[in-house]
Each structure stands twice: as C-alpha cells, then as structure tokens.
Scaffold this motif. Structure first.
Motif, short mmCIF file in Angstrom:
data_model
loop_
_atom_site.label_atom_id
_atom_site.label_comp_id
_atom_site.label_asym_id
_atom_site.label_seq_id
_atom_site.Cartn_x
_atom_site.Cartn_y
_atom_site.Cartn_z
N LYS A 79 -58.29 36.32 55.36
CA LYS A 79 -58.81 37.60 54.87
C LYS A 79 -59.53 37.46 53.54
CE LYS A 79 -55.06 40.08 57.18
NZ LYS A 79 -53.84 40.91 57.01
N THR A 80 -59.29 36.35 52.84
CA THR A 80 -59.97 36.09 51.58
C THR A 80 -60.76 34.79 51.69
OG1 THR A 80 -58.27 34.73 50.52
CG2 THR A 80 -58.00 37.13 50.40
N ALA A 81 -61.56 34.52 50.68
CA ALA A 81 -62.40 33.32 50.69
C ALA A 81 -61.65 32.08 50.25
CB ALA A 81 -63.62 33.54 49.79
N ARG A 82 -60.48 32.23 49.62
CA ARG A 82 -59.86 31.06 48.99
C ARG A 82 -58.42 30.78 49.38
NH1 ARG A 82 -60.59 35.21 45.34
NH2 ARG A 82 -58.75 35.98 44.24
N HIS A 83 -57.76 31.67 50.13
CA HIS A 83 -56.36 31.43 50.47
C HIS A 83 -56.23 30.54 51.71
CE1 HIS A 83 -55.57 34.85 47.75
NE2 HIS A 83 -54.42 34.21 47.55
N ALA A 84 -55.28 29.60 51.62
CA ALA A 84 -55.04 28.67 52.73
C ALA A 84 -53.58 28.23 52.68
CB ALA A 84 -55.95 27.46 52.62
N THR A 85 -53.02 27.87 53.84
CA THR A 85 -51.67 27.32 53.84
C THR A 85 -51.72 25.80 53.64
OG1 THR A 85 -51.71 27.12 56.26
CG2 THR A 85 -50.73 29.10 55.35
N PHE A 86 -52.81 25.16 54.12
CA PHE A 86 -52.98 23.72 53.90
C PHE A 86 -54.13 23.50 52.94
CE2 PHE A 86 -55.30 19.81 54.69
CZ PHE A 86 -54.30 18.87 54.52
N PHE A 87 -53.93 22.62 51.98
CA PHE A 87 -55.01 22.28 51.05
C PHE A 87 -54.73 20.91 50.44
CE2 PHE A 87 -51.72 24.60 48.85
CZ PHE A 87 -51.52 23.90 47.67
N GLU A 88 -55.76 20.35 49.85
CA GLU A 88 -55.64 19.08 49.14
C GLU A 88 -55.73 19.34 47.63
OE1 GLU A 88 -57.61 15.49 51.13
OE2 GLU A 88 -58.81 17.18 51.86
N MET A 89 -54.87 18.68 46.89
CA MET A 89 -54.83 18.88 45.44
C MET A 89 -55.15 17.58 44.72
SD MET A 89 -54.45 21.19 43.14
CE MET A 89 -53.55 22.56 43.89
N THR A 224 -52.00 17.74 36.28
CA THR A 224 -53.16 18.59 36.56
C THR A 224 -53.32 18.78 38.05
OG1 THR A 224 -54.91 16.94 36.89
CG2 THR A 224 -54.27 17.40 34.62
N GLY A 225 -53.97 19.88 38.41
CA GLY A 225 -54.23 20.13 39.81
C GLY A 225 -55.56 20.82 40.00
N MET A 226 -56.44 20.18 40.76
CA MET A 226 -57.72 20.80 41.07
C MET A 226 -57.83 20.94 42.58
SD MET A 226 -61.63 19.99 39.89
CE MET A 226 -61.60 18.23 40.15
N GLY A 227 -57.93 22.18 43.06
CA GLY A 227 -58.02 22.41 44.50
C GLY A 227 -59.30 21.82 45.06
N LEU A 228 -59.18 20.83 45.93
CA LEU A 228 -60.37 20.15 46.47
C LEU A 228 -61.27 21.12 47.22
CD1 LEU A 228 -62.00 17.59 47.02
CD2 LEU A 228 -60.50 17.14 48.99
N GLU A 229 -60.67 22.01 48.01
CA GLU A 229 -61.48 22.95 48.79
C GLU A 229 -62.23 23.92 47.87
OE1 GLU A 229 -58.20 21.49 51.43
OE2 GLU A 229 -58.32 22.24 49.37
N ARG A 230 -61.59 24.34 46.79
CA ARG A 230 -62.25 25.28 45.87
C ARG A 230 -63.43 24.64 45.16
NH1 ARG A 230 -58.02 29.41 42.89
NH2 ARG A 230 -56.92 30.10 44.77
N ASP A 239 -69.63 30.55 50.20
CA ASP A 239 -68.81 31.69 49.80
C ASP A 239 -67.32 31.51 50.04
OD1 ASP A 239 -71.05 33.05 48.95
OD2 ASP A 239 -71.36 34.05 50.87
N SER A 240 -66.95 30.55 50.88
CA SER A 240 -65.56 30.47 51.31
C SER A 240 -65.18 29.02 51.58
CB SER A 240 -65.39 31.30 52.60
OG SER A 240 -64.21 30.93 53.29
N LEU A 241 -63.89 28.72 51.45
CA LEU A 241 -63.41 27.38 51.78
C LEU A 241 -63.63 27.07 53.26
CD1 LEU A 241 -60.39 27.14 53.41
CD2 LEU A 241 -59.68 28.33 51.35
N PHE A 242 -63.76 28.12 54.08
CA PHE A 242 -63.99 27.92 55.51
C PHE A 242 -65.44 27.52 55.80
CE2 PHE A 242 -60.37 30.78 55.13
CZ PHE A 242 -59.44 30.13 55.91
N ASP A 243 -66.27 27.52 54.75
CA ASP A 243 -67.68 27.15 54.91
C ASP A 243 -67.98 25.76 54.38
OD1 ASP A 243 -68.50 29.68 56.00
OD2 ASP A 243 -68.29 30.53 53.99
N ILE A 244 -67.01 25.09 53.74
CA ILE A 244 -67.29 23.74 53.25
C ILE A 244 -67.36 22.77 54.43
CG2 ILE A 244 -66.17 24.24 51.04
CD1 ILE A 244 -63.82 22.50 51.93
N ASP A 245 -68.00 21.64 54.23
CA ASP A 245 -68.35 20.75 55.34
C ASP A 245 -67.19 20.39 56.26
OD1 ASP A 245 -67.16 19.29 53.32
OD2 ASP A 245 -68.68 17.71 53.25
N ILE A 246 -66.07 19.87 55.71
CA ILE A 246 -65.01 19.38 56.59
C ILE A 246 -64.26 20.51 57.28
CG2 ILE A 246 -64.67 17.20 55.37
CD1 ILE A 246 -62.26 18.42 53.99
#
Length: 883
Positions: A79-89, A224-230, A239-246
């Motif tokens: 429902k949002t551009a940045r929320h995910a249950t799985f992510f890389e940090m 430190t933590g930087m969200g790779l998808e963000r 506009d959204s993590l769902f639009d990045i290449d992988i």
C-alpha cells in the motif's frame, strides 16, 4: 545517477573494505543463540554478541549486506512505496574501534563521492541531546545548521527489543516538491513521499535489559543500516521499491503468472505488490531452512505464504502458483546469494506443498468466515468471536492476521483477547504434555562465575590431564569443598572433557586425586569460556585449589568420534545424492549412535538409503586421513568449508576436511582416519516435521553387533520356517501365508454354515410388526465379527428385518442394532432406541437411524432392556403392527 542494485551493494561493501572492514556474507535469517528474536530483523542483529562483548569479533571493523525479515508493518506492505517484509540492509560496524566522527565522515563520503548524490538534496537528523554529532556534521562535514534537524527519542534513538541501542543520526534524500504533500509544514518527518530516510547511523552506547534499564557499554560501538531497496529507488529515480530493477523483474513475473496487467486496477496492484514482497521473503526463509508450521518463525513463513496465496485468489489465481515465481527470484538474487541456485528446486517443492495444502481448506474456511461475518452484519454487530478466529486458525490453518485482515475489509473487528486465551490454553496443554522433557537437563542451574575464570580445553590432544579445581558449586551456591555422595559442579583450569556442543554429547569419565575419586556425569559450556563438570563424589572430599587428574572414558570418546566423523560423511553423501538442499537441521552424536536431521520433502526410497550407505562405507574403506585445520573464519569460508546448523563461530575455527569428500566447520572431536570408523549402517529413516527427515545410524562395534543380531534373527527364523538357507526363508514364508489363507477360507465356510443354522432359529423367534420383523440375537460371545456377519446375513434374507443384538461379554453388555431404510421411513431410529436401551443397562449408546451401538454394565437388567426396545418399536410401528 542511475546505478543497479547489485552495483550499489558491491560498491558499499568495497568502500568499507577500503576503510579496513572485514566483509562477511549475510548471516542466516535464523538467529543463532538469541532467544529475543524469531528472525533476523536488522543488519546488526547477528552481531549482538560482539556488541555486548560476549564473543570476540573476527575483526574490530565489519561490513555486511544482511537479509532481513520484519512483519510489524505487514498490513502496509503493497500500500506504500517503501514498506516490505523482506529487505537487505547494508551496514558498517565498529566494535570498540572508531566511533561517531569516522562513521559520519565516511557515510557522507560514500553518499556524495561514490553514489554522487547532490549535496543540496541531502538532509540529516540527530538525537535532540546529541551535541557531539551536531558538531561533527556542522564543523567537520560542513553541513549548514538548518539542514541538521534535532529529533526526539521516538525518531532518533535506535532500539529493537532488548540489547545494544543508542542515539542515531539519519540521512534523508529530498525527492522534490512534486513528491510532497503540499502542506506548509511539509519537511523532515512528514508522512508523505518527499523526504526519504535511507541511512541510519546508530551510535551504540547502551545495553537495554529486559526490565528496560539502559546500561552503558564499556566500549561504544557503531552500527549503521542503509536500506538497499530504498537507496536503489533513489539511485534509479523510481517511485517505489517495487520499481527497482531486481524487484520489478519479480513483480512482472507475478503479473505474467496471474495474467494481470499491472496498473489497470489500484486494488489489484496492491495484491501484485504483496505477492512480490512475500515471495522474496519466503524464498529466502525456506532457503535458510525454515519450514511452514504453526509456531515461531515457521508461523511467520506460513503466514507470508498463505497471505500471498490469498492475494493470488484476488487476482483470479485459485491453483498453486507461487512456486512458478521462484526461478525469477533466484535469478534476481543469484549474484549475492548463489546458494539459492542450488536450493531452487527444494524451495519450489516446499512452496507448492504448503500452498496446495492451504488451497484444500481455504474455500471451506473462507465460506465459514464469510458466513460468520454476514451474521454479524445482519445483527449490526462488529465483533467477531475469538473462538471462531481460533477455530479458523486451529482447524483450517488460517493465521490470525489473515482472519483479521479479511474481517477488517468488511469493517469487522476480531476479539483477539479471547483468541489469545484459547491459544494460551492450547500452549499450556502442550507444555503439560512435555513436562518431563522440560524438567530434564541443566535448566535450573543459576550460578555466578567471575569474569577472570577460564577453562583451557585440551581434549583434542589428550584424554588425561593434570588439573586444578578453580570453583565448586553445590545447589547453585559456591562452596570451598564437597564430601562423598555430593553431586556438584566443578570448574577446572584445564580439562580434556568435551562439553556438549554442536550436537555432540559430553564426555564421561573420572576425576582422581589423593584419596579422592569423582565420577564426571556431564559437561556443559559455561559463560565466558568456562566449562562446567557435573560430578558425583564417590570417595573422599573435593576442595577448591586441590589438584586432580581428569580422565576421559576412552572407549566412549572413541565411539563418539566415530559417529561424529560418520555424521560429516553422511551429510556430504545426502547432498551429493539428494541435492544441495539436504542441509543439516539438527544432529545428535552419542557413543551408541548418530541422529541426523536434514531438509528434504519426501521419504527416502530403499534404493537411496542403500546408495547413501554404499557411498559412506566406500569413503570409510579408503582410510582417508581426517584433517583438523585451525584457521581464521574468513580463510575457512574461502576454503569452501560449510557451517553446521545452529553454531556460532569465533574468529579462530576448526575445519574438518576429509579428502575431497567433506569439509565443514566443526568444534567436535573426530577420528584421525576414516578407516577407524570401521562400518556405517543406517537403522532408520523417518519424518520429524514437514520437510524435515531424520536418519539414525550406527558405526564400528555397534554396526558389527547389529549385523550379528540380524544374522542370529535370520538363523532363528530359518529354523522356525524350516528353511535350509537364508534365501529359502521368503519362499517358506510364502508357503505359510498360502496355508494360513486356505485355513482362513475353511474357517469362513464353517462360519457360514453355523450362521445358516442359527438364522432358522432366529427367524423362528422373530416378533412381527406388520411388514417388519424384530429379530433379537441374545448370546454370550467375544466374537463381534461373527455378530456383525450374522446381522448382515439376517438383512440379506429379509431386507425389512430389524436386528437387535444383545451380547453379554463377561460383566458387560454390548448393544448393536441395525434396520432397513424402509424401517427408517416408518420412524424407526436405531440411535434413539439404543440410547434408551443402554440407559436401562446403566450405560451409553447412540448412532445413525439405520445403525447404532452402545453398551452397559448392569447385566441383571437385560430382560428389562429388551422389553424397552420392544415397547419403543411397538409404539413406532403400531399402525401396521399385527402381533
């Protein structure tokens, strides 16, 4: 500015390697030795022992790209551009080395010089009381004061549960006014999509305990933590993590499989994004050995799979489909996580089985849930009973969150308090059933050991060692000495005794001294490098600082070593024969046998078991040297050594290498040559959980004894069946089976003759009720099969017969009643009749209208019971009765 996700990941890790950091691969999603977490939910989570000083890190500076799972915001995923249950940090960490200054300066260097993000679009936040961070950002980095925002504890103090925590500084990227909400107050902290926080620098200064108390760490650390998808979304200007290449590649595959065109319907777009997110998480969770279940991390996995499956149904996909997306996920992540390639087929199997199982019940469950919701709406109520929600969970496998989600879509609230009560009751029942197991072991030990106490383990090189007693504990209290018959815990300065670890049981043996003898019953690892020996004093007194000779039972140790080395051979053979997914899920190595749990989705065939045995025994017969290589963790991993289940490794590790056949990290004890194992024999293969199999095997003398016992059994069997050779046993047994079958046929013929004779007698005594006959079979017998046969024959002779069997069996009476469909249409109900009859006999009974059974204990009232049955039937059939 465009940069692929793989490029960003690699550039980050390379950058911090250039700053003296050790690059470590992502840890498993399964936390090791950390009961505070179900799943790894942050880059620092696997490193908590290093932050707390419990373990020594392989280097003071580490950098990782850690896979993570978080579910608290699961309802916002898609429902949002940045929320995910799985992510890389992405993260860089310092354990008592550098602190705020270097962390801030390097972060700014990477962002502006490597990623080349425009300085004018970057903003920074700090904890409101952190003046030190402000000075570094302003005076050393040169950031204007109005671009440094002070925030409260809720925003800029990092903590997840218990453990390391501290103030933090976040870096934000301004995506432009067109992405904002247009409000005059729009700025850092606004809920719109303009300002995106992508890097959090945590200055770990405290350790928060379970009571919420903050203890200052001896050495402050950097996390430190930087969200790779963000950051990828920023670099790729999407506009959204769902639009990045992988991730977009996976999203496109979801659309292909569900035959849906993305962007056509806002609600269905949400479903596509939910599936895209959840399939990534499930692939990685299954790849790390997690399997769907109703508890713990297995429940999280089941919840993700079933939630994704339901959203697939909302896209019109009712059959299992998630496994069809696995290859695309693997393709997207194969560069940083090559192990997924080897596990792909296994992951597909697990996903397909779980989704198919869910599909078998979801329609029934949904129908019940929707029916209950409809009732609430008609009654203008909004609370769904917690008992219904629990039944949905317990019977139909609906996670509570899924029930809540479906209910919320209809404006209904689930009574979670009642659900939790029922869940707690279920857990208490399970806990009570396991009470004996829970009371076993060393769970009640609660002793305090000084930090300067340490035990040196010498058991790799010797089984006998002169040692000094450093500490004695009796009933959890430190004491100076113990006397004969006391059972206590002893800490030695040196010990040859192996403490239970990595699935290998502890050594047994004795402690001997002048006038002293004690039996070592068990050995466990204590805190901070100590080893606890549980001993029983057999003779004399043991006192602190006295000297003893610690002697390991050589016979038991050697048997254990054989089984441990054989476990490594078995693990390698399974992966070679079944596939790389057959990873260890647990093990136990004792002197008597080895037990090995591994991931696999179906029982092993007899042919596979034989092939595994042959492969292991072939390596044993080659008498290959077993190398024990002591090296650093980084070198061991580069050698290709695999890590065992649920082990935590320090920088110095042991690699057990068996030629080209097996190479694993292992702290256990092993033979010097595979030939010492002698023989390997699998004695059982079974299931212990969904997707987990168990093999039990024996080696050496135990395997030899097993073969001797098998031969002895064959010899006795040969004698029993009068076979001249072992090979003749089968044909002799087949002859006996044919003889038994012929005799059984003769018995059946005899039974039929007896039945025919008895039928004439029973029909002669029948009571007529018009077109129906009541036939009462009253006798003493234990052969209920004969009674049922007789009942069937009565009905064959007269289809309208009503049969009432009153069978006395010692002091009990069994009632069995049967009637035709025609009698049922006239009002006869066997269930009700038997219930009344059994009540007279002081018992209970019931059943269907055409068949019922029951019993009682009052044999003195058999005549009264029979009269009751006749009276009931007379009343029912009085319209046609002509007695």
């Amino acid at each position: 500015m465009y940069m692929s996700t793989d490029e960003i990941r690699e550039k980050f890790l390379q950058f911090f390697e250039s700053k003296g950091h050790l690059r470590l691969p992502s840890f498993s999603l399964i936390p090791k030795n950390d009961k505070s977490l179900l799943l790894i939910n942050a880059g620092m989570a696997p490193l908590k022992p290093y932050f707390l000083g419990i373990e020594e890190p392989p280097r003071r500076r580490i950098t990782t790209c850690q896979k993570c799972i978080r579910t608290p915001d699961i309802d916002r995923v898609g429902k949002t551009a940045r929320h995910a249950t799985f992510f890389e940090m992405l993260g860089n960490f310092s354990f008592g080395d550098y602190f705020k200054r270097e962390a801030i300066i390097w972060a700014w260097e990477f962002v502006t010089e490597v990623l080349k993000l425009p300085r004018e679009r970057l903003w920074v936040t700090i904890y409101e009381e952190d003046d030190e961070a402000f000075e570094i950002w302003h005076k050393e980095v040169g950031l204007e004061p109005d671009r440094i925002k002070r925030m409260g504890k809720e925003d800029n103090f990092w903590e997840i549960g218990t453990g390391p925590c501290g103030p933090c500084s976040e870096i934000y990227f301004d995506r432009g006014e067109e992405k904002g909400c247009g409000k005059p107050t729009c700025g850092i902290g606004c809920d719109c999509d303009r300002f995106v926080e992508f890097w959090n620098l945590v200055f770990t200064q405290f350790d928060k305990d379970e009571n919420g108390v903050y203890h200052r760490l001896k050495n402050p650390n950097i996390d430190t933590g930087m969200g790779l998808e963000r950051i990828a979304a920023i670099m790729q200007e999407v506009d959204s993590l769902f639009d990045i290449d992988i991730v977009k590649a996976i999203r496109d595959k979801v659309c292909e499989v569900t035959s849906y065109e993305y962007g056509k319907d806002a609600e269905k777009d949400v479903s596509v994004r939910v599936i895209t997110d959840h399939i990534r998480g499930t692939v990685f969770m299954i790849g790390d050995g997690i399997l769907p279940s109703n508890e713990g991390r297995g429940y999280v996995l089941r919840r993700l799979i079933r939630r994704a499956a339901r959203h697939g149904r909302m896209l019109g996909k009712k059959e299992a489909f998630l496994h069809l997306i696995v290859d695309t996920v693997v393709e997207s992540y194969k560069n940083p996580y090559p192990e997924l390639v080897q596990k792909a087929e296994y992951i597909k199997k697990v996903l397909y089985n779980e989704e198919s199982r869910f599909n078998q019940t979801i329609d029934v469950g949904l129908e019940i849930l929707e029916s209950e919701i409809e009732k609430l709406k008609k009654n203008k109520e909004i609370i769904l009973n917690g008992e219904i929600a629990f039944r949905m969970y317990d019977t139909y496998g609906f996670p509570l969150d899924l029930t809540k989600e479906i209910a919320a879509e209809k404006g209904i609230i689930v009574d979670q308090e009642r659900f939790d009560e029922l869940m707690q009751q279920q857990k208490e029942r399970a806990r009570a059933a396991q009470k004996e197991l829970e009371n076993a072991g060393w769970k009640d030990i609660n002793i305090v050991i000084d930090e300067d106490i340490e035990t040196i383990f010498v058991g790799y090189d010797t089984l006998e060692q002169d040692a000094k007693i450093l500490k004695i504990f009796l009933d959890n209290e430190e004491t100076a000495y113990v006397k004969e018959e006391d059972v206590c815990f002893v800490i030695l300065d040196k010990t040859p005794f192996y403490a239970e670890s990595g699935g290998q049981v502890a050594d047994k043996g004795i402690l001997e001294g002048e006038g002293v003898l004690a039996e070592v019953l068990d050995v466990k690892k204590g805190p901070k490098g100590t080893i606890l020996h549980k001993v029983k004093v057999l003779k004399g007194e043991i006192s602190v600082l006295s000297s003893v000779v610690a002697k390991v039972n050589e016979e038991l140790r050697l048997a254990t070593m054989k089984n441990h080395t054989a476990t490594h051979l078995l693990h390698s053979a399974l992966r070679k024969i079944l596939g790389q997914h057959a990873q260890q899920s647990g093990s136990q190595v004792t002197p008597d046998r080895l037990r090995f749990d591994f991931a696999h989705y179906e029982p092993l065939s007899e042919e596979q078991i034989i092939e595994i045995e042959k492969m292991v025994n072939n390596v044993i017969q080659q008498a290959i040297p077993v190398e024990k290589i002591v090296t650093d963790l980084d070198s061991a991993l580069k050698m290709g050594a695999t890590a065992l289940f649920d082990e935590k490794y320090s920088n110095v590790v042991r690699v057990i290498k068996i030629g080209d056949f097996s190479m694993e990290l292992c702290g256990g004890t092993h033979v010097d040559n595979t030939g010492q194992i002698g023989m390997f024999k699998i004695i059982s293969e079974s299931s212990v959980a969904a997707g987990v199999r168990r093999i039990e095997a024996i080696t050496g003398n135990k395997a030899y004894e097993f073969i001797l016992n098998t031969q002895q059994t064959l010899k006795q069997l040969r004698s029993k069946v009068k076979a001249s050779t072992d090979s003749e046993i089968i044909s002799k047994i087949e002859q006996l089976e044919n003889t038994i079958k012929a005799l059984e046929n003769e018995v059946e013929k005899y039974k039929l003759l007896v039945v025919e004779n008895e039928l004439s007698s029973l029909f002669g005594k029948a009571v007529d009720y018009g077109e129906f006959k009541l036939i009462v079979n009253r006798k003493e017998t234990d052969d209920m099969d004969y009674v049922k046969l007789l009942t069937d024959k009565i009905k064959e002779r007269d289809s309208k017969a009503i049969v009432l069997n009153i069978i006395q069996q010692g002091s009990k009476v069994t009632i069995l009643m049967s009637c035709s469909k025609e009698a049922v249409k006239k009002g006869v109900d066997c269930g009700k009749v038997v219930k009344e009859v059994c009540s007279v006999l002081g018992g209970k009974g019931g059943g269907r209208p055409d068949f019922a059974q029951g019993g009682g204990n009052d044999i003195s009232k058999i005549d009264m019971a029979l009269q009751t049955a006749e009276n009931i039937l007379k009343d029912i059939l009085k319209g046609s009765a002509q007695k």
